[in-house]
Every structure is written in structure tokens, then in C-alpha cells.
Design a protein around this motif. Structure first.
Motif: not given
Lengths: 321, 681
Positions: A25, A49-50, A53, A231-232, A235
Motif C-alpha cells: 500500500p 491507502p492503509y 484498506l 485492492e490489496l 497493490q
């Protein structure tokens, strides 16, 4: 193959994989941050991003009425395969026991497995967007995957091995030799990486415009923790490709064994190289516009052709006895 | 002792098959016999064949026997060596699973117009034929067994003969099978005319001159290739496979094509013996064209079984690529790498036998439950038939060559063999092999697209027709048949090293070179050349995937501990503001592959037709839209139609002789007589 049961090594593999997952991320946040700066916008925090998530994981999942088991299972499989793929790529130290488990071809296979489920998940609910995204994704990958394999084959023929550690080591030993085959392979791999990770000019990760999207169309129906995993995974895939490019073509600084000094050096080296690669990607995405979907096959066919030329220039010109 | 047991088991297998054939002849009106007697007998025959083969594959010596059958001076020689045992095992697995599947599947024929006894009889004869082909040790019994296999399968293809299309397909199949048989006969004839005997032992002893060896090789390639589905002589395959009953399609595609591969391997590596690298180049070109062509046509199909048939063509191409690498490396003086190529080819034969039988059985279940051939009417079957969906998914993953299933191991081995091309001396060869690898990579990626399409359209989304909406799961026997194959797909994907160890023994019997390095590091590791060059561990990849899944599970539980588990909310998917989603809004199979059709346009002959009826009031507003797409096999236009025209034209020319006038016929007789007298004198 002798020491693959050494527990200390495996602990290190676990730690490195964890680092990889945690880094992913940040890397995509870094690219976003740079792009904002380049486009005269106010960048979000690098940690955004973190936060995204975490927010998604906390949210409830909402499923479509007719979503099947496959739809619910796919995020776990996709994310699992991507993590496994990332664990195979040497991030800091070479010659880990896990690199014997899977070579580069298996790495490509793991990504293909993840993509297989991603495309199926896109078709599960039966919306037009999902099918469209899956169709486009599979078309893109039908051309990108062979190009990727060609790149891999070229490098493996140069190093006469498909083992990632051996490949990187071979790259370390002959630093100054700039071969045409390797140059072609590098360009082809960058093109493949752009296409596979749905970046500009093949796809635009920031858009939800129906006529242009590929990757986003497949995951439209996902929500909550499922979406977080998707998403993860994407990434992580981007980061893995970036590390792979660094490993295969600019391996300087990677530690040959797990000593403190070597590790420190490797951390600095990979940080610098990843941020530079991120900068290049952000610059490219700012400077270039997304191309029409029907132009994408030409782009991919070119990467296939380049990879092929690279391979032929190796077998014909460079490997003569 | 073990030699005795393999002989005994083989005899038991044949005995049970004859019993099954006999029982089918007595079926008559007692139609349930077929379920309770014929299929179980066949299943146990398959098991006996598998055990007989297993005894030999595990390292015991095979047998060698002479049967007093056939003509008095030409007794039948049967022999089981490693290669026969390997293919006998494939036949055994195919027979077992299709006999598990069969009873449930033929239920719809119980009240149909077609005699069930005939189905049982022909199936038994078909299996007997295949088993005899792999055991035959002389040209005479080989050809008889081959014909038995071809003719009995003709009756199976023509089984539902009330539809003219089925009769046409069966005739095409019979025609091509016979032409192929003639070519094989000619190839054996070359050996027989030089050696004067029909046994394979005598054939092996002959050293053919390079030209005659090449002729025998070429005839064999064409003859066996015709049966195997090699491009461009594959035309019967996409016609015959869809019309046969599904468990027969599974046997034909999964097993019979492998028997043709067996024939080719036996001829090339065993009987001819001396190999030339130029043959390898021919095989590589043929193999890669077949693979690419097969997958591109498979992509465009909308009939499930036709798609699977074209995909068989693709996989035969991959097997030929492996064989080509083997011939090339052996011809160039690297027997060890050649053995590796042969192992890869045989491994892929095994993989294809497993996953293609599985997919055909799955297609059969769908066909029986929905009575639909056309993908365009399916959809959402994962909710109606979850087990079939699971097994079919495993088949799709395996055939797309994805880890950790079986198709991946064989393609990985083929790639590893191809990557050793750098040791070859000739620059041309060094370039040909990587190009083949590129074609193989492209084929693999397209195959994944093809099977995403198949699975996505058939099993996912919303049902596109009423009958599909109300489909039900198949019987437990049908599920067991598929489940067994799905389990084997996973098993052989994981246990790569032990399988390669067995195959290495089989191959060493032909090439004389053991690939000990491949399995030198225990059952966990597959290292084709050396551990530092490449290694793969199927069990650990599976373990890794499982572990990663578990890790996510753990993370999920940790994060969710503080909130009670409640059922997931469900709601309608967003219909873009047009109300609810309808099945018609989904992507169709044709739409799914449209981008690929645009990219590879010249490969097919595409007939596209669009109709639009415009509204009478508003000219720009269409009331009805229609779209029709037909994909025609180009080989019909470029190969078959010219040949047919040529034959018809020459037949007309010859027909001129036939005037119907008695005096002319008397003149012919007289001239013939004079010519013959002149020849004798």
C-alpha cells in the motif's frame, strides 16, 4: 536444495513476505502522492491507502442477490495467490528456500491463476460491466502473458536457469555488459507490467468510466473486506512487478546472505530503487494519455514482438559457440 | 510372479469386456441390464487393466505372449512393456470413470428409440480394440485392433442416427479413420517389405535407409495424426465428438486420441529407432500450428462439446511439441534432453486424458440436465449443480495449465526442455525451438481465456433459458466419475516427481537414457535438469496456497472478533437505473471473445450478418436488432473442398469409360487380355 528445511530461513521468508505485503500500500500511495504533486493537486497522506484498506475491512459486506460461492471465495484465492507470488520474489536476500519451490514460470502461473479467478468473479453476478471487464482483461492477458514468458525465457537462457535467485545472481555478476537481448527484454517487461497492472496507457486505475475501464469493471460488485482484499491484491501485484523488474535488471545492492550489514544495504537499495521506479511510473502516467481500448492489442503485440526479438537476438547472436 | 499377475489381470480385463459384450447382446428388452450388468462389468475390466498396467509401471517386467488367433501362419503377438503399460493405464482410468458415469447418463436413452444393447456392445468392443492396440506386438494384430477400435467407435458416433447431422459426422469420421488406417498400413508395409516379417521384433531389427525411414515416418505421422486430430487433418474431431453420447466423447477424446499418440510414439521411437533432427523440426512446426489453431477455433465455439473437441486439437498439438523436442534433441545427439521431451509429452498425454475426460463428463451432465448444446442458453448453473460446477472448475483450471493442477506440470516440463535449446550447435535450431516455446506460451494464455469464457458463460451469471433455470444435479454415479478425475487432476499436479520417475523408466525403455536428475531430490522436488537450473514443488505450492488462505482466514477472525457474526446482507445488483438486471444484459460468449476475434481476424472464415428493422415512425430508432455469426473452419475451404473436387472430377473422367455399350466392354476385355499376354511373354 540441501538446507531447505532450516527453520531460521523459513522465518526469514515469512518476515520478508510480511514486509512485502505491508510495503505494497505504501508503494501505491507513493505513486499517487507523486502524481498529485505532478498534476498540481494537493496530495493525500502517504498512509492513505492503509486507512482506506482498514475502513473497507471494517465495513459490512453487501452481496448481490445471485452472487455464488465462487464470488465470495475469489478474493481469498486471488489475494492468497498474489501473496504467494510475492513471497517467491527476492526482496532483500537471495537464496531463500522458497525460491526453490517455484521458479519464474511458476510465478507467471500464480499470477495467471489469480487472474483466472478474477475474471470468473467478474462474470459471476451477471452484470454487463463484469462480463465486459473480464473479456477485456482476458484479451489483454492473452497477449501480455506470452510476452512475459518470452522475457522470462530470454533471461533464463542468458543465465541458463529459471530459478529467480540464480537469475538475479547472474545479473549481479555481469554488471557492465549491456546486451541487446536484455535491453529488449527490459522494455518488453515494462510494457507487460503496465498492461498487467492496469496502468495508463492501457487502463486507468483512477477512472470508473464504463467505456474505458478494464480492471475496475470486474470488481465493481465487491464491497467491504472483499473489496479490501482485491485492492490489496492489486497493490501487491504492482509492487511485485516493480521488485521483479528491479531484481532482474538492476539487482545491485541485494544481499547475498542474511548478514546485518548486507541487509541494511539491501533495505536502502530497494527503498531508493522502488521510489525511483515509482517516480518514473508517475511521470509516465502524467505525461501520457490513456489510449483507446482497440489500440491496446497493438501495444501488447509490440511487447510480445520485442520480447521475441530479444530472445532471438540472444539465441542467434550471443550464444554462438 | 509379478509377470504372471500382469498377464492374469490383462486376461481378466479382456474376459470381463467380452462378458460385457455378451451381456449387451442379450439385453434386448431388459434395458436395466445395461445399468446393473454391462457398465459394472466394464468398470471392473477397466480396474483390472489399470492394475495390470500398474504392476508393470512399478518396475516389474511385462509379458510377452503369442495367441493362436488370426491366420494359421500369423499368430497374434501380445507384449506389455512400459510404454504399453502407461497407455493401458490411461485406458483403464478412462474406462472406470466412464462406467461410473454411464449408468446415470444412459437413463435418458432408456425410453428412447435407440437400442441400448448396441451401445453396450460397441462400447465393450471399442475398449477391447483400444487395449489390443497398445498390447499388439505385430503389425497384423495391430491393424486388426486398430480397425476394431475405429469401426466400433463409428457405431458409437452414429448411435443417435435419427438426426441426419449425426450420420454425416459419423461418415466423415469413418472415412478419415479408414484413410488414416491405410496410411499406417503403408508405413508398416515399408518395414514388412524390407524385413519380410510382420512382428515388431523384426521391424526393430531393420535399419531403414534415411529416405525410406523418412517415408515411413511421414506416413505414420499423417496416419496417426489423422486419428489424433493433428492440423490440418483434424476435421472429423469437432464433428464427431459433439454428437456421440457424452461418456463416449470422454473415452474418444480422453483415451482414443492417446492411443493414436501411442501408435506414433511406438512407430517413431521404437520401430524406426534412428531419429533425425529434421523430423523434430517438422513435428515442432506441426505441433505449434495445431496447438494455436486448435485454441483459436475453440475460443470461437458456442457449442460446449464442440469447444472441447477443438481444445483437444490444441492439446494434441502440445503433445506433438513435446515429441518434436524429443526427436530433435535425440537426433542432435542429446538423448537425455530427448528423454525429457518425451516425458513431457507423455505427461501431457496423461494430463489431457484426465482433464478432457472430466470436462466431457461435466458437459454430459449439463447436456442431460438441460438438453442444451448452446452456451448462449446457459448460465448460473453453479447454483443449480454445485458439485458438477466444482469438478468442472478443476477441469478448467487444469486445462488452462495453472498451478497446482496437472496441466501445469506437463507444460512446465515442456518449457524446461525447450529452454535447453541453447546447447544446440545449429543457429537455426536454436531459433526454432524458442519460437515454438513462444507459440506454446501464446496457446496457454489463449486457452485460459477460452475456459474462462466457457466456465463464466455456462456456470456463472444468470440463467439464459427456462430449462437451464430448472436444471438439477446429476446422479451420484455421474458425480463420482467426475470427482475421481478431478481428484486425479490435483494428485498428478502435486506428485510431479514420482510420476516423472515412473515415466522416466518408461522412456528409458525407448531412448535408452534415464533422466535420473529430474527426481534426484526426493518426491517433493521436480528438477528436470539440475536443481540450480530449475525446480518446482507442487506439494509446496499447494501448501503455500492453503497457508495463504488460512492466513487470510486468521486475519479475518482477528479483525471480526469484536463484532458478532451476522449473515451477510444481500441486495439486488445495480441495474444502471434501468430497473433490475435481466439475463439479456449479460455478456454472451460471442461478445466475450469479440476482442480476440478482432485481433486474429484472418484465422477464421467469419460470416457476419446484422439485421435491423427500423421503426416506421422514427427512422433512426430500430425496433428489432439481429446478429448472426458463423465461424467456418478454413481447412474446409483450403484443403478438403479442393480434394473433394479433385476426386469428383477424376471420377467423372474415369466414368467416361463406362459407356453402357456392351461392345465397348468387350473391347476393354480384349485389350486387357492382349496387354497381359504381352506382359507375360
Amino acid at each position: 536444495m540441501v538446507d531447505f528445511l532450516n527453520p531460521a530461513d523459513w522465518v526469514f521468508v515469512w518476515l520478508q513476505t510480511l514486509l512485502f505485503v505491508l510495503l505494497a500500500p505504501l508503494f501505491s500511495g507513493w505513486i499517487k502522492w507523486l502524481k498529485c504533486l505532478l498534476q498540481n493537486r494537493r496530495p493525500p497522506s502517504l498512509l492513505q491507502p492503509y486507512r482506506d484498506l482498514l475502513r473497507l475491512v471494517r465495513k459490512d459486506v453487501l452481496l448481490a442477490d445471485n452472487a455464488s460461492v465462487l464470488f465470495r471465495g475469489a478474493p481469498y484465492i486471488i489475494c492468497g495467490c498474489t501473496v504467494l507470488a510475492a513471497s517467491v520474489v527476492p526482496l532483500l536476500v537471495l537464496h531463500q528456500p522458497i525460491s526453490a519451490m517455484a521458479d519464474v514460470i511458476v510465478l507467471v502461473g500464480l499470477f495467471a491463476l489469480a487472474r483466472f479467478f478474477l475474471a470468473l468473479a467478474g462474470m459471476d453476478v451477471g452484470t454487463a460491466f463484469g462480463g465486459m471487464g473480464s473479456s477485456r482483461e482476458m484479451t489483454v492477458s492473452a497477449l501480455a502473458e506470452p510476452a512475459m514468458l518470452m522475457v522470462v525465457f530470454t533471461l533464463s537462457m542468458v543465465a541458463s536457469s529459471t530459478n529467480l535467485s540464480t537469475l538475479v545472481e547472474h545479473g549481479l555478476q555481469q554488471q557492465s555488459v549491456l546486451r541487446p537481448s536484455i535491453l529488449f527484454a527490459l522494455i518488453a517487461l515494462i510494457m507487460v507490467a503496465i498492461a498487467e497492472n492496469a496502468r495508463i496507457p492501457v487502463d486507468n486505475p483512477a477512472t470508473h468510466l464504463e467505456l474505458t475501464m478494464i480492471h475496475e469493471a470486474m470488481i465493481l460488485e465487491y464491497s467491504g473486506r472483499h473489496l479490501a482484499m482485491m485492492e490489496l491484491a492489486s497493490q501487491l501485484k504492482l509492487t511485485t512487478y516493480a521488485v521483479l523488474i528491479i531484481d532482474l535488471f538492476f539487482p545491485w545492492g541485494i544481499a547475498q546472505s542474511a548478514s546485518a550489514a548486507g541487509l541494511g544495504m539491501a533495505v536502502v537499495a530497494i527503498a531508493v530503487k522502488l521510489s525511483l521506479l515509482g517516480l518514473l511510473l508517475a511521470l509516465g502516467e502524467t505525461a501520457v494519455a490513456k489510449m483507446r481500448l482497440f489500440k491496446a492489442p497493438t501495444f501488447l503485440a509490440m511487447s510480445f514482438a520485442l520480447a521475441m526479438i530479444g530472445m532471438l537476438s540472444f539465441v542467434i547472436l550471443e550464444s554462438s559457440k | 510372479m509379478s509377470e504372471f499377475s500382469s498377464t492374469l489381470l490383462t486376461a481378466v480385463s479382456f474376459g470381463l469386456l467380452f462378458a460385457a459384450a455378451l451381456a449387451s447382446m442379450l439385453v434386448g428388452r431388459r434395458r436395466l441390464w445395461i445399468t446393473w450388468l454391462v457398465f459394472p462389468l466394464m468398470g471392473f475390466a477397466g480396474l483390472a487393466a489399470l492394475l495390470a498396467a500398474g504392476v508393470v509401471l512399478l518396475g516389474n517386467p511385462g509379458f510377452d505372449s503369442t495367441l493362436p488367433l488370426g491366420l494359421p501362419w500369423l499368430p497374434w503377438h501380445l507384449r506389455m512393456d512400459g510404454l504399453s503399460a502407461f497407455f493401458l493405464a490411461l485406458i483403464g482410468i478412462g474406462t472406470i470413470t466412464s462406467s461410473l458415469f454411464g449408468p446415470g447418463y444412459v437413463r435418458e436413452y432408456l425410453r428412447g428409440p435407440y437400442p441400448l444393447g448396441l451401445l453396450g456392445l460397441m462400447t465393450s468392443l471399442f475398449i477391447i480394440g483400444m487395449e489390443l492396440v497398445v498390447l499388439a506386438d505385430d503389425a497384423f494384430s495391430f491393424m486388426i485392433a486398430w480397425e476394431l477400435m475405429s469401426v466400433s467407435s463409428y457405431f458409437l458416433v452414429a448411435y443417435q442416427h435419427h438426426q441426419p447431422a449425426n450420420r454425416r459426422a459419423a461418415f466423415l469420421y469413418l472415412l478419415m479413420a479408414q484413410i488414416g488406417a491405410v496410411l499406417i498400413l503403408l508405413s508398416f508395409g515399408i518395414f514388412a517389405s524390407f524385413g519380410g516379417a510382420f512382428t515388431f521384433d523384426a521391424f526393430r531389427a531393420i535399419q531403414l535407409s534415411p529416405i525410406w525411414a523418412s517415408v515411413a515416418f511421414g506416413l505414420g505421422l499423417l496416419g496417426f495424426g489423422m486419428k489424433a486430430g493433428m492440423f490440418p487433418v483434424h476435421a472429423w474431431l469437432p464433428e464427431a465428438h459433439p454428437v456421440a453420447p457424452s461418456h463416449i466423447s470422454a473415452l474418444m477424446s480422453g483415451v482414443m486420441l492417446k492411443v493414436a499418440i501411442y501408435g506414433f510414439v511406438r512407430l517413431t521411437f521404437d520401430l524406426i529407432g534412428t531419429l533425425y533432427w529434421s523430423w523434430g523440426v517438422v513435428l515442432l512446426i506441426v505441433g505449434s500450428v495445431t496447438a494455436l489453431f486448435g485454441v483459436l477455433y475453440a475460443l470461437m465455439q458456442n457449442d460446449v462439446k464442440r469447444l472441447l473437441a477443438y481444445s483437444s486439437v490444441e492439446n494434441i498439438g502440445i503433445i506433438f511439441i513435446g515429441l518434436g523436442l524429443a526427436v530433435l534433441f535425440i537426433g542432435a545427439g542429446y538423448p537425455k534432453l530427448g528423454s525429457l521431451g518425451l516425458i513431457a509429452a507423455l505427461y501431457h498425454a496423461l494430463s489431457h486424458a484426465l482433464f478432457k475426460s472430466l470436462l466431457f463428463l461435466g458437459a454430459g451432465t449439463i447436456l442431460q440436465q438441460t438438453h442444451e448444446h448452446d452456451m448462449g442458453k446457459m448460465g448460473g448453473l453453479i447454483r443449480r449443480m454445485p458439485w458438477t460446477a466444482l469438478f468442472f472448475l478443476i477441469g478448467c483450471i487444469s486445462i488452462s495449465a495453472l498451478p497446482p493442477f496437472t496441466g501445469f506440470v506437463s507444460e512446465w516440463l515442456t518449457f524446461q526442455t525447450a529452454l535447453q535449446a541453447t546447447i544446440l550447435e545449429s543457429g537455426v535450431l536454436r531459433a526454432v525451438v524458442p519460437i515454438t516455446a513462444a507459440m506454446l506460451a501464446l496457446t496457454g494464455a489463449l486457452a485460459a481465456t477460452c475456459f474462462v469464457k466457457l466456465y463464466g458463460i455456462v456456470f456463472l451469471g444468470q440463467p439464459r433459458s427456462r430449462r437451464v433455470k430448472h436444471a438439477r444435479e446429476g446422479t451420484s454415479g455421474m458425480l463420482w466419475g467426475q470427482g475421481l478425475l478431478a481428484g486425479l487432476c490435483l494428485l498428478f499436479g502435486i506428485l510431479g516427481a514420482p510420476t516423472v520417475a515412473i515415466l522416466s523408466r518408461v522412456v528409458a525403455g525407448l531412448t535408452g537414457s534415464h533422466v535420473t536428475s529430474a527426481t534426484a531430490h526426493g518426491w517433493l522436488w521436480l528438477t528436470p535438469v539440475a536443481p540450480e537450473v530449475a525446480s518446482y514443488s507442487g506439494p509446496m505450492v499447494l501448501f503455500g496456497v492453503t497457508l495463504a488462505l488460512l492466513a487470510w482466514g486468521a486475519v479475518y477472525l482477528l479483525l471480526c472478533k469484536h463484532r458478532r457474526l451476522k449473515p451477510i446482507q444481500r441486495g439486488p445488483a445495480w441495474g444502471c437505473g434501468f430497473g433490475r438486471l435481466t439475463p439479456n444484459m449479460q455478456y454472451t460468449g460471442t461478445a466475450f471473445v469479440m476482442p480476440i476475434q478482432q485481433i486474429f481476424r484472418p484465422v477464421w472464415r467469419v460470416h457476419e450478418e446484422q439485421q435491423r428493422e427500423l421503426s416506421t415512425e422514427l427512422r433512426s430508432h430500430p425496433t428489432q436488432l439481429g446478429y448472426q455469426l458463423q465461424i467456418e473452419d478454413i481447412t474446409w475451404r483450403w484443403l478438403y473442398q479442393p480434394v473433394v473436387k479433385l476426386i469428383q472430377a477424376s471420377a467423372r473422367k474415369v466414368g467416361l469409360l463406362q459407356t453402357g455399350n456392351l461392345r465397348h466392354y468387350l473391347t476393354y476385355s480384349f485389350v486387357t487380355l492382349v496387354v497381359l499376354l504381352w506382359l507375360i511373354s
